[in-house]
Design a protein around this motif. Structure first.
Motif, mmCIF file in Angstrom:
data_model
loop_
_atom_site.group_PDB
_atom_site.id
_atom_site.type_symbol
_atom_site.label_atom_id
_atom_site.label_comp_id
_atom_site.label_asym_id
_atom_site.label_seq_id
_atom_site.Cartn_x
_atom_site.Cartn_y
_atom_site.Cartn_z
ATOM 1 N N HIS A 99 -4.045 -9.170 -1.971
ATOM 2 C CA HIS A 99 -4.627 -8.608 -0.745
ATOM 3 C C HIS A 99 -5.987 -9.249 -0.460
ATOM 4 O O HIS A 99 -6.300 -9.587 0.675
ATOM 5 N N GLU A 107 -11.246 -3.873 -0.799
ATOM 6 C CA GLU A 107 -10.268 -4.350 -1.792
ATOM 7 C C GLU A 107 -10.919 -5.287 -2.814
ATOM 8 O O GLU A 107 -10.548 -5.271 -3.988
ATOM 9 N N GLU A 143 -3.704 -6.271 -5.708
ATOM 10 C CA GLU A 143 -4.989 -6.365 -4.997
ATOM 11 C C GLU A 143 -5.488 -7.808 -4.962
ATOM 12 O O GLU A 143 -6.134 -8.219 -3.992
ATOM 13 N N GLU A 198 0.839 -1.215 0.000
ATOM 14 C CA GLU A 198 0.000 0.000 0.000
ATOM 15 C C GLU A 198 0.869 1.259 0.000
ATOM 16 O O GLU A 198 0.513 2.269 -0.611
HETATM 17 FE FE LIG Z 1 -4.709 -3.349 -1.343
#
Ligand SMILES: [Fe+2]
Ligand SMILES: [Fe+2]
Length: 263
Positions: A201, A165, A198, A116
């Protein structure tokens, strides 16, 4: 450097440089023998130009057809950069709020924070290339507002990884396409990289959800039961639903089907 000191610094930093700074000695050298007492949510430190703005000062998100205009691209990038900043802060807080979470959860969180920070820098640098500065426009506290209701790591991953996310699995490719369409390939490439990260994540959240789903139960139902505040599955997707990205993140077919139905 202790993990908790790194998290404290990220949360309380009052300059953008500090929000972006890696721990002394690097991420791999962080120690976590002394995670401390659980910490309640409190508003993060901010540079003056990134203080939360009252609603009436907020700007209109640009129409995709206008993204070739630097001013409009900056508006979109400013919104995305704010999401990255709030993600860093909510992740730093998770390290302080859940000292008893397993080592794998805490180490995984550090890897997310590093990503991030990289995303925020990519957006802030692109905003600067377009002649503006991150902090020139007002910012909201969209992600933070649910923080006080996130009373367990499971609730945290359901909000952050599996709602905000997960939604980006649809939004990032959409905006990548829109920037490409208006000829801004540099911004399109940033969105392409962020989309790939992402997936990991969301994968972190998917793995935690799987570990917390009792045998024979639906992971999608456990997800719905652990959503708090105003979060709901419909906020975890865009209009262009991307099932393949969700599968790559490790979400199961039942979960993907539940998300497809969510409107
Ligand atoms: Fe993220
Ligand atoms: Fe990000």
């Amino acid at each position: 450097m202790r993990l908790r000191d790194f998290a404290e610094r990220l949360l309380h930093a009052t300059t953008l440089e500090q929000k972006l700074m890696p721990p002394e000695g690097g991420y791999a050298a962080l120690t976590d023998h002394d995670p401390g007492e659980p910490r309640a949510w409190s508003a993060p430190g901010r540079p003056p130009e990134l203080e939360i703005a009252p609603r009436r000062h907020r700007f209109k998100f640009p129409h995709p057809d206008n993204l070739a205009e630097p001013e409009m691209a900056v508006r979109a990038l400013h919104t995305f950069a704010n999401h990255e900043l709030m993600a860093i802060e909510l992740m730093a807080w998770a390290l302080l709020a859940y000292p008893e979470a397993p080592a794998s959860f805490r180490a995984g969180m550090v890897r997310l924070i590093a990503d991030e920070q990289c995303h925020l820098k990519l957006y802030a640098d692109r905003i600067a290339e377009l002649g503006a500065r991150f902090g020139d426009l007002p910012v909201n506290d969209h992600f933070w507002r649910c923080a006080p209701s996130l009373t367990s790591p499971l609730k945290w991953v359901c909000a952050m990884n599996l709602t905000f996310e997960q939604g980006n699995l649809d939004h990032a490719p959409y905006f990548e396409e829109q920037f490409r369409r208006v000829g801004d390939l540099k911004t399109a490439q940033i969105l392409e990289k962020i989309f790939e990260d992402e997936i990991h994540h969301v994968g972190f959240g998917a793995s935690w959800l799987r570990q917390n789903t009792p045998q024979g139960q639906s992971s999608f139902e456990i997800y719905c039961q652990n959503l708090t505040f105003h979060n709901e599955p419909a906020r975890a997707r865009g209009a262009n639903f991307n099932p393949e990205a969700r599968r790559r993140a490790g979400l199961d077919e039942d979960f993907v089907a539940g998300m497809r139905r969510a409107t």
